[in-house]
Motif scaffolding. Structure first.
Motif, short mmCIF file in Angstrom:
data_model
loop_
_atom_site.label_atom_id
_atom_site.label_comp_id
_atom_site.label_asym_id
_atom_site.label_seq_id
_atom_site.Cartn_x
_atom_site.Cartn_y
_atom_site.Cartn_z
N TRP A 56 55.47 52.28 80.47
CA TRP A 56 54.13 51.67 80.49
C TRP A 56 53.42 51.93 79.17
O TRP A 56 53.48 53.03 78.63
N PHE A 57 52.73 50.90 78.66
CA PHE A 57 51.96 51.01 77.43
C PHE A 57 50.61 50.31 77.61
O PHE A 57 50.49 49.37 78.40
N ALA A 58 49.63 50.78 76.87
CA ALA A 58 48.36 50.07 76.73
C ALA A 58 48.08 49.96 75.24
O ALA A 58 48.37 50.88 74.47
N ILE A 59 47.50 48.84 74.82
CA ILE A 59 47.15 48.66 73.41
C ILE A 59 45.75 48.07 73.31
O ILE A 59 45.25 47.46 74.26
N GLY A 60 45.11 48.26 72.17
CA GLY A 60 43.80 47.68 71.96
C GLY A 60 43.27 48.04 70.59
O GLY A 60 43.78 48.93 69.91
N GLY A 61 42.24 47.34 70.18
CA GLY A 61 41.63 47.61 68.87
C GLY A 61 40.83 46.41 68.40
O GLY A 61 40.85 45.34 69.03
N THR A 84 56.10 47.66 80.36
CA THR A 84 54.90 46.92 80.72
C THR A 84 53.80 47.24 79.71
O THR A 84 53.57 48.40 79.38
N VAL A 85 53.10 46.21 79.23
CA VAL A 85 52.06 46.40 78.23
C VAL A 85 50.76 45.79 78.74
O VAL A 85 50.71 44.62 79.09
N GLU A 86 49.70 46.60 78.77
CA GLU A 86 48.37 46.12 79.10
C GLU A 86 47.49 46.13 77.85
O GLU A 86 47.55 47.07 77.06
N VAL A 87 46.69 45.08 77.68
CA VAL A 87 45.74 45.02 76.58
C VAL A 87 44.40 45.51 77.09
O VAL A 87 43.90 45.03 78.10
N ARG A 88 43.82 46.49 76.37
CA ARG A 88 42.57 47.11 76.81
C ARG A 88 41.46 46.88 75.78
O ARG A 88 41.69 47.04 74.57
N GLU A 89 40.27 46.55 76.28
CA GLU A 89 39.12 46.43 75.39
C GLU A 89 38.66 47.80 74.90
O GLU A 89 38.21 47.95 73.77
N ASP A 90 38.76 48.81 75.74
CA ASP A 90 38.31 50.16 75.41
C ASP A 90 39.52 51.07 75.26
O ASP A 90 39.86 51.84 76.16
N ILE A 91 40.18 50.97 74.10
CA ILE A 91 41.42 51.73 73.93
C ILE A 91 41.13 53.22 73.76
O ILE A 91 41.97 54.07 74.12
N ARG A 92 39.96 53.60 73.25
CA ARG A 92 39.65 55.02 73.12
C ARG A 92 39.61 55.69 74.49
O ARG A 92 40.13 56.81 74.66
N ALA A 151 41.17 54.71 77.17
CA ALA A 151 42.54 54.75 77.68
C ALA A 151 43.32 55.89 77.04
O ALA A 151 44.10 56.59 77.71
N LYS A 152 43.13 56.11 75.73
CA LYS A 152 43.84 57.21 75.07
C LYS A 152 43.34 58.56 75.56
O LYS A 152 44.12 59.51 75.71
N LEU A 203 36.14 57.20 82.47
CA LEU A 203 37.36 57.47 83.22
C LEU A 203 37.89 56.13 83.73
O LEU A 203 37.36 55.55 84.67
N VAL A 204 38.92 55.64 83.06
CA VAL A 204 39.47 54.32 83.37
C VAL A 204 40.89 54.47 83.89
O VAL A 204 41.58 55.44 83.59
N PRO A 205 41.34 53.51 84.68
CA PRO A 205 42.71 53.60 85.20
C PRO A 205 43.75 53.36 84.10
O PRO A 205 43.56 52.51 83.23
N ILE A 206 44.83 54.12 84.14
CA ILE A 206 45.99 53.87 83.29
C ILE A 206 47.23 53.97 84.16
O ILE A 206 47.16 54.28 85.34
N PHE A 207 48.39 53.66 83.56
CA PHE A 207 49.67 53.68 84.27
C PHE A 207 49.71 52.68 85.42
O PHE A 207 50.50 52.82 86.35
N GLY A 208 48.82 51.67 85.39
CA GLY A 208 48.80 50.69 86.46
C GLY A 208 48.11 51.13 87.71
O GLY A 208 48.21 50.47 88.76
N LEU A 209 47.38 52.25 87.66
CA LEU A 209 46.63 52.70 88.84
C LEU A 209 45.58 51.65 89.20
O LEU A 209 44.95 51.05 88.32
N PRO A 210 45.33 51.41 90.49
CA PRO A 210 44.51 50.27 90.90
C PRO A 210 43.01 50.45 90.76
O PRO A 210 42.28 49.48 90.73
N SER A 211 42.49 51.68 90.72
CA SER A 211 41.04 51.83 90.77
C SER A 211 40.58 53.00 89.92
O SER A 211 41.36 53.86 89.52
N GLU A 212 39.29 53.01 89.62
CA GLU A 212 38.68 54.09 88.86
C GLU A 212 38.08 55.11 89.82
O GLU A 212 37.53 54.77 90.84
N ASP A 213 38.17 56.37 89.44
CA ASP A 213 37.51 57.45 90.17
C ASP A 213 36.75 58.26 89.14
O ASP A 213 37.35 58.82 88.21
N GLN A 214 35.45 58.31 89.24
CA GLN A 214 34.63 58.96 88.22
C GLN A 214 34.46 60.46 88.43
O GLN A 214 33.74 61.11 87.67
#
Length: 347
Positions: free
Chosen positions: A152-157, A176-184, A186-187, A239-250
């Motif tokens: 799994w990968f996420a990219i953005g910038g 699998t690659v997801e494009v993220r608006e907020d890559i910081r 996600a990292k 706190l955003v989901p990564i690895f394909g997790l379905p929801s956010e938990d703050q």
């Protein structure tokens, strides 16, 4: 149609695993690597990647770092797959070889996106999150523990959408690659996962799953992740989901627990050794400063303490200095005071 000219700078276990997938898909790939024996092995015998589903054997175009000054190719995409502490000099090294619209993609642990952008500009920097497990102990041979269907990968910038799509299209051959608006953010979330798993299991000199099964260690790992999530928020991330997790938990504690569970269940095998343990086994320094050390520093700047991550960084420093040997005998020092601090810390 123009074929993107791709360089993979840093062809260790992860970089070589990605390279084999891209070369197998007939992409135009050049490898650049600093381990002389690995370069020579790939030149003479090719690159062999053992995967759960089979074996890939490719013949890459590969150069040693000392040959970069001789290259005349201008690269459209550079995947930077080096240690976080090598980010700045590696980016400076490759920057003159970028094409007019070329981008540098930091496929790394740690918060390296801004360092890359400082050098090549925000319009040519792509942040990335990587989740795949690979080992390499012999030159030219990689053991990849999860194939492309489970990586799994996420990219953005802040790059042109067309450039980002080119990166996504190329990297999609490796997972699998997801494009993220907020890559910081996600990292940072990957750092939440890394804080609990990479260095603590290496301090104990055990595979990740075996370390996490020891009494008290799983909760310690969650506590490290919780502090990392708190540091992320203090640094302006979400706190955003990564690895394909379905929801956010703050809630930082619950988020860290779920994320560690995903790593252990989906991305690890019983014999998976973290990158830090692999580095130490080879006599190399690790990224503990950029991982647990960074968490502690960010929280300290925000006026808070990070006792779990600070202890991990302190023990890791002793291991790297030669003052302490890695091993299970470190468990008492690692877990010291955990129960007292953990009372009421999270549900």
């Amino acid at each position: 149609m123009h074929r993107s000219r791709i360089a993979i700078l840093g062809s260790g276990a992860q970089g070589s695993g990605i390279a084999a997938d891209l070369i197998s898909a007939d992409l135009n790939v050049t490898l650049i690597e600093q381990w002389p024996a690995h370069v020579e092995a790939m030149r003479s015998r090719g690159l062999v990647v053992h995967e759960p589903t089979g074996v890939k054997h490719v013949a890459p175009r590969v150069h040693h770092l000392c040959e970069v000054a001789e290259l005349r190719t201008r690269f459209d995409i550079v995947f930077l797959v080096v240690k976080a502490y090598d980010t700045r000099w590696s980016t400076e090294l490759i920057a003159p070889l970028l094409s007019e619209e070329g981008v540098v993609v930091g496929v790394q642990n740690g918060m390296t996106y801004d360092a890359i952008a400082d050098i090549v500009g925000a319009d040519r920097a792509v942040g990335a999150v990587i989740e795949m497990a690979s080992n390499m102990f012999d030159p030219g041979i990689v053991i990849r523990q999860n194939a492309a269907d489970s990586a799994w990968f996420a990219i953005g910038g802040d790059v042109d959408p067309g450039q980002l799509e080119s990166v996504r299209s190329a990297l999609a051959h490796a997972g699998t690659v997801e494009v993220r608006e907020d890559i910081r953010s996600a990292k940072w979330m990957k750092l939440v996962a890394n804080a609990g798993e990479l260095v603590p299991s290496a301090i104990l000199d055990l595979p990740l799953a075996e370390a996490a099964a020891l009494p008290g260690v799983h909760e310690f790992m969650v506590a490290c992740g919780r502090e990392a999530a708190q540091a992320a928020v203090a640094d302006g991330a979400r706190l955003v989901p990564i690895f394909g997790l379905p929801s956010e938990d703050q809630d930082p504690g619950r988020y860290a627990r779920v994320l560690l569970g995903e790593v252990l269940q989906r991305f690890s095998r019983p014999d998976t050794l973290t990158t830090v343990l692999q580095d130490w086994a080879k006599g190399r320094r690790s990224e503990y400063r950029e991982l647990n050390g960074h968490v502690a520093e960010v929280l300290l700047r925000a006026g808070h303490r990070a006792p779990f991550n600070a202890r991990v960084a302190e023990i890791a420093a002793r291991v790297e200095s030669g003052d302490l040997q890695r091993g299970v005998h470190n468990i008492d020092h690692l877990l010291r005071g955990q129960r007292r601090r953990a009372v009421g810390a999270e549900p």
